[in-house]
Write an enzyme that holds these catalytic residues in place. Structure first.
Site, mmCIF file in Angstrom:
data_model
loop_
_atom_site.group_PDB
_atom_site.id
_atom_site.type_symbol
_atom_site.label_atom_id
_atom_site.label_comp_id
_atom_site.label_asym_id
_atom_site.label_seq_id
_atom_site.Cartn_x
_atom_site.Cartn_y
_atom_site.Cartn_z
ATOM 1 N N GLY A 21 0.836 -1.189 0.000
ATOM 2 C CA GLY A 21 0.000 0.000 0.000
ATOM 3 C C GLY A 21 0.871 1.239 0.000
ATOM 4 N N HIS A 62 -4.208 1.144 7.793
ATOM 5 C CA HIS A 62 -2.893 1.790 7.732
ATOM 6 C C HIS A 62 -2.900 2.932 6.702
ATOM 7 C CE1 HIS A 62 1.693 1.404 7.822
ATOM 8 N NE2 HIS A 62 1.476 2.214 6.803
ATOM 9 N N GLU A 63 -3.446 2.673 5.514
ATOM 10 C CA GLU A 63 -3.435 3.697 4.449
ATOM 11 C C GLU A 63 -4.386 4.855 4.784
ATOM 12 O OE1 GLU A 63 -1.015 3.523 2.561
ATOM 13 O OE2 GLU A 63 -0.574 1.428 2.997
ATOM 14 N N GLN A 73 2.668 9.999 1.505
ATOM 15 C CA GLN A 73 3.999 9.372 1.519
ATOM 16 C C GLN A 73 4.863 9.784 0.332
ATOM 17 O OE1 GLN A 73 2.283 5.180 2.250
ATOM 18 N NE2 GLN A 73 4.238 5.194 3.302
ATOM 19 N N CYS A 125 6.144 0.242 7.546
ATOM 20 C CA CYS A 125 5.673 1.351 6.716
ATOM 21 C C CYS A 125 6.843 1.822 5.869
ATOM 22 C CB CYS A 125 5.187 2.482 7.619
ATOM 23 S SG CYS A 125 4.652 3.949 6.714
ATOM 24 N N LEU A 126 6.584 2.104 4.592
ATOM 25 C CA LEU A 126 7.652 2.565 3.695
ATOM 26 C C LEU A 126 8.205 3.926 4.131
ATOM 27 C CD1 LEU A 126 6.081 1.492 0.274
ATOM 28 C CD2 LEU A 126 7.953 0.361 1.491
ATOM 29 N N HIS A 144 -2.831 7.228 7.123
ATOM 30 C CA HIS A 144 -1.932 8.187 6.461
ATOM 31 C C HIS A 144 -2.694 9.438 6.018
ATOM 32 C CE1 HIS A 144 2.014 6.422 6.263
ATOM 33 N NE2 HIS A 144 1.590 5.290 5.720
HETATM 34 ZN ZN ZN Z 1 2.661 3.526 5.733
#
Ligand code: ZN
Length: 197
Positions: free
Chosen positions: A48, A152-153, A53, A110-111, A156
């Site tokens: 995701g 999670h998304e 991000q 998380c990226l 964000h």
């Molecule tokens: Zn993330």
């Protein structure tokens, strides 16, 4: 085109992201952003990626959990996490509703927090109403790992990160997770790192 993924400390990750109008969604600019976010997520690789991000405070996320990622994971682990392949799709202006009070705990990454992981409780089942990349209304009821990805998304888009929800004493480098904790149960991890819980 591959976009730069911003890391924790970038203020965009802490903003409330803006909703898009249907006209904006179908614009060439947003369609290009969606393609670039898809390529960036696959390249990372991740399951995701939300627009904050890549430095844009917009309520857009791309999600995809590919069959070839799952092949690398033992089936017992997939079952425990209720993780199944999820086809590529785009989630815009989402509204999330809890479908249960039950929370499940797993390590999550998380990226935008590259190289780290922690145990994060998440609702096991959620409903999400959203617009897709053609501004069509969609509703999904998600369980297990897919429900976790959606939470999670969508976090964000509200300026929230998993570190705001994690059991903070389980926060660790991926190196240490691989070395010492990977094969332990979440209960074992929590009692070892947080004996007074
Ligand atoms: Zn993330």
């Amino acid at each position: 085109m591959r976009l730069k993924i911003v890391q924790v400390g970038d203020p965009t990750l802490r903003l409330l992201a803006r909703k898009l109008t249907p006209e904006q969604i179908v614009s060439e600019e947003i369609q290009r952003l969606i393609r670039d976010m898809r390529d960036t997520m696959r390249d990372a690789p991740g399951v995701g990626l939300a627009a904050p991000q890549v430095g844009l405070p917009l309520q857009v996320a791309v999600i995809e959990d590919r069959e070839d990622y799952l092949k690398l994971i033992p089936s017992s682990e997939l079952e425990e996490r209720e993780r199944k392949p999820i086809p590529f799709h785009v989630v815009i202006n989402p509204k999330i509703t809890a479908m249960t009070e039950t929370k499940v705990e797993f390590f999550e990454g998380c990226l935008s927090l590259g190289g780290f992981s922690a145990v994060v409780p998440r609702l096991r089942k959620v409903k999400v109403e959203y617009l897709d990349e053609l501004a069509r209304e969609q509703v999904v009821e998600a369980t297990g790992w897919y429900a976790r990805i959606l939470q999670h998304e969508i976090d964000h888009m509200q300026g929230n990160l998993y570190i705001d929800r994690m059991h903070s004493r389980t926060f660790m480098s991926l190196d240490n997770w691989n070395r010492s904790w990977k094969s332990k149960t979440i209960g074992e991890v929590r009692s070892a790192l947080d004996p007074n819980q």
